[in-house]
Design a protein around this motif. Sequence first.
Motif, PDB file in Angstrom:
ATOM      1  N   GLY A   1     -20.042  -8.896  -4.488  1.00  0.00           N
ATOM      2  CA  GLY A   1     -19.998  -8.228  -5.784  1.00  0.00           C
ATOM      3  C   GLY A   1     -18.615  -7.882  -6.278  1.00  0.00           C
ATOM      4  O   GLY A   1     -18.478  -7.257  -7.337  1.00  0.00           O
ATOM      5  N   ALA A   2     -17.563  -8.311  -5.582  1.00  0.00           N
ATOM      6  CA  ALA A   2     -16.198  -7.942  -5.957  1.00  0.00           C
ATOM      7  C   ALA A   2     -15.703  -8.776  -7.126  1.00  0.00           C
ATOM      8  O   ALA A   2     -16.084  -9.931  -7.318  1.00  0.00           O
ATOM      9  CB  ALA A   2     -15.259  -8.120  -4.774  1.00  0.00           C
ATOM     10  N   LYS A   3     -14.810  -8.172  -7.911  1.00  0.00           N
ATOM     11  CA  LYS A   3     -13.990  -8.870  -8.899  1.00  0.00           C
ATOM     12  C   LYS A   3     -12.534  -8.778  -8.423  1.00  0.00           C
ATOM     13  O   LYS A   3     -12.247  -8.312  -7.327  1.00  0.00           O
ATOM     14  CB  LYS A   3     -14.125  -8.218 -10.270  1.00  0.00           C
ATOM     15  CG  LYS A   3     -15.538  -8.157 -10.839  1.00  0.00           C
ATOM     16  CD  LYS A   3     -15.534  -7.441 -12.179  1.00  0.00           C
ATOM     17  CE  LYS A   3     -16.914  -7.258 -12.755  1.00  0.00           C
ATOM     18  NZ  LYS A   3     -16.878  -6.512 -14.045  1.00  0.00           N
ATOM     19  N   GLY A   4     -11.609  -9.199  -9.278  1.00  0.00           N
ATOM     20  CA  GLY A   4     -10.197  -9.069  -8.958  1.00  0.00           C
ATOM     21  C   GLY A   4      -9.722  -7.647  -9.161  1.00  0.00           C
ATOM     22  O   GLY A   4     -10.237  -6.912 -10.008  1.00  0.00           O
ATOM     23  N   ILE A   5      -8.694  -7.247  -8.396  1.00  0.00           N
ATOM     24  CA  ILE A   5      -8.164  -5.884  -8.526  1.00  0.00           C
ATOM     25  C   ILE A   5      -6.648  -5.832  -8.477  1.00  0.00           C
ATOM     26  O   ILE A   5      -6.034  -4.960  -9.077  1.00  0.00           O
ATOM     27  CB  ILE A   5      -8.757  -4.969  -7.424  1.00  0.00           C
ATOM     28  CG1 ILE A   5      -8.392  -3.501  -7.663  1.00  0.00           C
ATOM     29  CG2 ILE A   5      -8.317  -5.427  -6.034  1.00  0.00           C
ATOM     30  CD1 ILE A   5      -9.049  -2.539  -6.710  1.00  0.00           C
ATOM     31  N   GLY A   6      -5.989  -6.765  -7.800  1.00  0.00           N
ATOM     32  CA  GLY A   6      -4.574  -6.612  -7.482  1.00  0.00           C
ATOM     33  C   GLY A   6      -3.643  -6.565  -8.676  1.00  0.00           C
ATOM     34  O   GLY A   6      -2.635  -5.864  -8.653  1.00  0.00           O
ATOM     35  N   GLU A   7      -3.954  -7.325  -9.734  1.00  0.00           N
ATOM     36  CA  GLU A   7      -3.039  -7.393 -10.868  1.00  0.00           C
ATOM     37  C   GLU A   7      -3.365  -6.386 -11.961  1.00  0.00           C
ATOM     38  O   GLU A   7      -2.484  -5.964 -12.711  1.00  0.00           O
ATOM     39  CB  GLU A   7      -3.064  -8.807 -11.438  1.00  0.00           C
ATOM     40  CG  GLU A   7      -2.464  -9.809 -10.471  1.00  0.00           C
ATOM     41  CD  GLU A   7      -2.769 -11.229 -10.882  1.00  0.00           C
ATOM     42  OE1 GLU A   7      -1.811 -11.982 -11.107  1.00  0.00           O
ATOM     43  OE2 GLU A   7      -3.954 -11.581 -10.976  1.00  0.00           O
TER      44      GLU A   7
ATOM     45  N   GLY B   1       0.549  -7.572   2.591  1.00  0.00           N
ATOM     46  CA  GLY B   1       0.531  -6.133   2.351  1.00  0.00           C
ATOM     47  C   GLY B   1      -0.644  -5.674   1.540  1.00  0.00           C
ATOM     48  O   GLY B   1      -0.932  -4.481   1.479  1.00  0.00           O
ATOM     49  N   GLN B   2      -1.363  -6.606   0.888  1.00  0.00           N
ATOM     50  CA  GLN B   2      -2.400  -6.221  -0.060  1.00  0.00           C
ATOM     51  C   GLN B   2      -3.777  -6.073   0.563  1.00  0.00           C
ATOM     52  O   GLN B   2      -4.692  -5.559  -0.059  1.00  0.00           O
ATOM     53  CB  GLN B   2      -2.432  -7.217  -1.223  1.00  0.00           C
ATOM     54  CG  GLN B   2      -3.217  -8.503  -0.987  1.00  0.00           C
ATOM     55  CD  GLN B   2      -2.475  -9.526  -0.148  1.00  0.00           C
ATOM     56  OE1 GLN B   2      -1.711  -9.197   0.745  1.00  0.00           O
ATOM     57  NE2 GLN B   2      -2.716 -10.794  -0.420  1.00  0.00           N
ATOM     58  N   GLY B   3      -3.970  -6.565   1.800  1.00  0.00           N
ATOM     59  CA  GLY B   3      -5.231  -6.332   2.489  1.00  0.00           C
ATOM     60  C   GLY B   3      -6.120  -7.542   2.663  1.00  0.00           C
ATOM     61  O   GLY B   3      -7.298  -7.397   3.009  1.00  0.00           O
ATOM     62  N   THR B   4      -5.599  -8.758   2.467  1.00  0.00           N
ATOM     63  CA  THR B   4      -6.411  -9.968   2.609  1.00  0.00           C
ATOM     64  C   THR B   4      -7.104 -10.036   3.960  1.00  0.00           C
ATOM     65  O   THR B   4      -8.313 -10.287   4.048  1.00  0.00           O
ATOM     66  CB  THR B   4      -5.526 -11.220   2.415  1.00  0.00           C
ATOM     67  OG1 THR B   4      -5.063 -11.264   1.075  1.00  0.00           O
ATOM     68  CG2 THR B   4      -6.292 -12.492   2.728  1.00  0.00           C
TER      69      THR B   4
ATOM     70  N   LEU C   1       0.852  -1.182   0.000  1.00  0.00           N
ATOM     71  CA  LEU C   1       0.000   0.000   0.000  1.00  0.00           C
ATOM     72  C   LEU C   1       0.884   1.226   0.000  1.00  0.00           C
ATOM     73  O   LEU C   1       1.709   1.418   0.883  1.00  0.00           O
ATOM     74  CB  LEU C   1      -0.890  -0.005   1.248  1.00  0.00           C
ATOM     75  CG  LEU C   1      -1.762   1.216   1.461  1.00  0.00           C
ATOM     76  CD1 LEU C   1      -2.810   1.301   0.355  1.00  0.00           C
ATOM     77  CD2 LEU C   1      -2.441   1.174   2.815  1.00  0.00           C
ATOM     78  N   ILE C   2       0.766   2.036  -1.024  1.00  0.00           N
ATOM     79  CA  ILE C   2       1.480   3.308  -1.058  1.00  0.00           C
ATOM     80  C   ILE C   2       0.642   4.321  -0.299  1.00  0.00           C
ATOM     81  O   ILE C   2      -0.496   4.590  -0.646  1.00  0.00           O
ATOM     82  CB  ILE C   2       1.712   3.777  -2.496  1.00  0.00           C
ATOM     83  CG1 ILE C   2       2.618   2.779  -3.204  1.00  0.00           C
ATOM     84  CG2 ILE C   2       2.311   5.157  -2.545  1.00  0.00           C
ATOM     85  CD1 ILE C   2       2.903   3.142  -4.622  1.00  0.00           C
TER      86      ILE C   2
ATOM     87  N   GLY D   1      -4.975   1.945  -2.868  1.00  0.00           N
ATOM     88  CA  GLY D   1      -3.570   1.584  -2.680  1.00  0.00           C
ATOM     89  C   GLY D   1      -3.099   0.537  -3.664  1.00  0.00           C
ATOM     90  O   GLY D   1      -1.965   0.584  -4.150  1.00  0.00           O
ATOM     91  N   GLN D   2      -3.970  -0.417  -3.984  1.00  0.00           N
ATOM     92  CA  GLN D   2      -3.624  -1.421  -4.985  1.00  0.00           C
ATOM     93  C   GLN D   2      -3.372  -0.776  -6.348  1.00  0.00           C
ATOM     94  O   GLN D   2      -2.418  -1.131  -7.047  1.00  0.00           O
ATOM     95  CB  GLN D   2      -4.744  -2.443  -5.113  1.00  0.00           C
ATOM     96  CG  GLN D   2      -4.823  -3.432  -3.966  1.00  0.00           C
ATOM     97  CD  GLN D   2      -3.670  -4.410  -3.997  1.00  0.00           C
ATOM     98  OE1 GLN D   2      -3.564  -5.242  -4.893  1.00  0.00           O
ATOM     99  NE2 GLN D   2      -2.792  -4.311  -3.025  1.00  0.00           N
ATOM    100  N   ILE D   3      -4.228   0.163  -6.731  1.00  0.00           N
ATOM    101  CA  ILE D   3      -4.053   0.826  -8.025  1.00  0.00           C
ATOM    102  C   ILE D   3      -2.765   1.640  -8.025  1.00  0.00           C
ATOM    103  O   ILE D   3      -1.960   1.564  -8.971  1.00  0.00           O
ATOM    104  CB  ILE D   3      -5.260   1.728  -8.343  1.00  0.00           C
ATOM    105  CG1 ILE D   3      -6.567   0.911  -8.326  1.00  0.00           C
ATOM    106  CG2 ILE D   3      -5.059   2.416  -9.684  1.00  0.00           C
ATOM    107  CD1 ILE D   3      -6.597  -0.257  -9.276  1.00  0.00           C
TER     108      ILE D   3
END
Length: 791
Positions: A737-743, A520-523, A15-16, A678-680
């Motif tokens: 309702g979520a999709k993927g975001i990290g990649e 670090g990604q929020g799991t 996360l930046i 932060g992921q974006i």
Amino acid sequence: MYWRERSHCWRDSALIWHTARSVVCYASTYTAFAASENMKTTTTTRIVGAPVHRKEGVDKLLGRARYVDDIEREGMWYGATVRSTIPRGIIQSVSFDRRIDWSEFVIATAADVPGDNHIQLIVADQPCLADGIVNHCDEPIILLAHPDKPKLREAIDAVRVEYEPLPPVFTIEESEQQKQVVWGKDNLLKSFVLNKGDVDSVWRDAAHIVEGEYRTGAQEHLYIENNGIIAEWSDESGVTVWGSLQCPYYVHKTLIKVFDLPDNKVRVVQTETGGAFGGKEDYPSILASHAALLAKKSGHPVKMVYDRMEDLAATTKRHPSRTRHRTALDKDGKLLAMDIDLATDGGAYSTLSSTVLSRATLHAPGPYSCPNVRVTANAWATNNVPYGAFRGFGAPQTIFALERHMDEVAAALGMEPVEFRRRNFLHQGDTTATNQLMLEPLMMDELLDRALKASDYYAKRTRFAAENPNSMVKRGLGIAAFYHGSGFTGSGERILNSLAGVEVTADGKVQVLVSNTEFGQGTNTVLTQIAAEALGIDYDDILMAAADTGLVPNSGPTVASRTVMVVGRLIERAGTQLLNMLREQAGLGATYTHEEFSAACERYREAKGEVVSLVRYEAPPGVHWDDAKYHGEAYPSYAWSVHVAQVAVDTVTYSAEVEEFWAVQEVGRVLNPVLATGQIEGGVAQGIGYALYEKVVLKDGHMANNQMTNYIIPTAEDVPPIHVYFEEIPFSHGGYGAKGIGELPHDGPAPAIVNAIKDATGVSFRQIPLLPEDLFTGMVAHEQAEASASL
């Protein structure tokens, strides 16, 4: 294992932090419609969608989080690795300098492996320790252990390995030629062919045919915390490892084979992990095997933690690639055919090359409607260090090629790049290159409009075109449009058959039971938000069970942007199932207080002995995939995005700087806007490095710049203001309702940036990373070509 005994049915994505330079645009509330122009949602929830605090945030902030190198075990020794110094050869002899008292050390070789001397990935071709032959520089040959860590450095230097060198292969082209076969019968690690329509029937009548070749280099993950493992051995209980890793059950699978143990004699525990990006998906299986071999032979716990130089030199990187496009169009600029030839460098062993190649193949045609598509994809073996998973695994390579090519096609047709893309976007009711019917709403046009408006695209391009001829610093804007499939490809999720759940502990806390990991990604945060929402209780009353194979079921690996969509949905279902259990068997009412929920749990516990709800993956209806033909629903859902980059190119220093960046995306429901943003931001920052800074320099197969002084990544000064915008079309089969975001955010920056450089300079670059020397060479060659043409 605990959960098996209870039931027989069974770079950190960092996360930046937001600064004054980062313009973050999101809106969400606990209970109401988020009426913001920057993020649109119509879903009402209490906790999902709220920017709640990170579960592990306070411990990290106060220094209480324990990473693997913070952990000590009684009587612990330390391990180190003797590695190959040549890229390919036969081991002739090993000798030990007599000036070292080797009786103090424990030495392990391939001969000490009690089971299968291979790492268990998709193909078990990579040895745990080299046995008679080496196939890449820095391949592990011998392991050493000693109670005094400083003595290991001298000992490594005192081991001499003699080789009979064999001719190495270093490039895709050398591997294709097969003059030296270094893997299998033909050097081919994996191949795919994707076909739609009849590509060969189109060329004769096409109004335009445009061809281009594009290349991407390797990229290092450069996670903050290096790879590290602690292992213990017991003749009674088997092997236990603690480590910095992404996928506990991947490590578990390898240790079972290496040590020839039943699964209940292997336990893998993730420690706090300082970043991964895919680099701790496969490699921890190797390091865990090494530490455990030393622990077994020494009779002591053994810690192995790489320093930065060893980690950079020996571990996996992003696959280098070469993509060739041949594109046919009609007179109006509509796509008629796309013929795409893709090749990747897989390195010395197959690792995850087939998975990377698969996703690269499926993302190569991009978010465009085309009646005829052929993608021919091959992963080739070389004598480089094996390449592996890295955020986006395969998609950033082929999306770079595609989106650069789209600009080149538009230029060849005399069309504006935006209009050319808009004319060919996929829409609801269209089919992808795999003949997947797009049933859900698509909004590429809306994403594009929003990105153009936010960046003031047309006005800036006009202004830059007027200013550039009289300026040594030339500015330009570039765009990239793309999608990223969420979850495992095709039948992958069915094969995984993931299991996850929730448990109410004796003290009334709810534990989320998954093997998915936080790095670090929020799991931890988002999965506990989902559990709290599903159960109707407070976020602070939800805990994450340790990612420990002795405690939690196998919910699949923490990869492929699947955690929130796939595993989050499992947790949502498990929460709903638990409420139904409590209502049917413990008297819980339709509405309830926290005290009433706890009382119902205790009544259920008295009757049943435990309060646990487990659910297994169920594929969304209508998802069918043909592995042989590579046709069907490649992914149950896709995230979509448009990126715009503004760059400045200094024609004196030949340096390029990203001055501002806009990222607009539709990722389903945004469950935590701070973490999502932060992921974006983090993905864009990595993409900037991929495009302009990060070059892996190989010398005879060894990474020559394996230090942070000469492997350059963007600093805070190099990361521009990043404007982040979300649109929401919830996916009914994702967690709330979520999709993927990290990649997704790593896919678009490189082509957007290089397209912007062309807009600024008029020079077409087709390879990344694009360093100042590359800019100099390309721009000087362009000037010379223009001068020759004017004669």
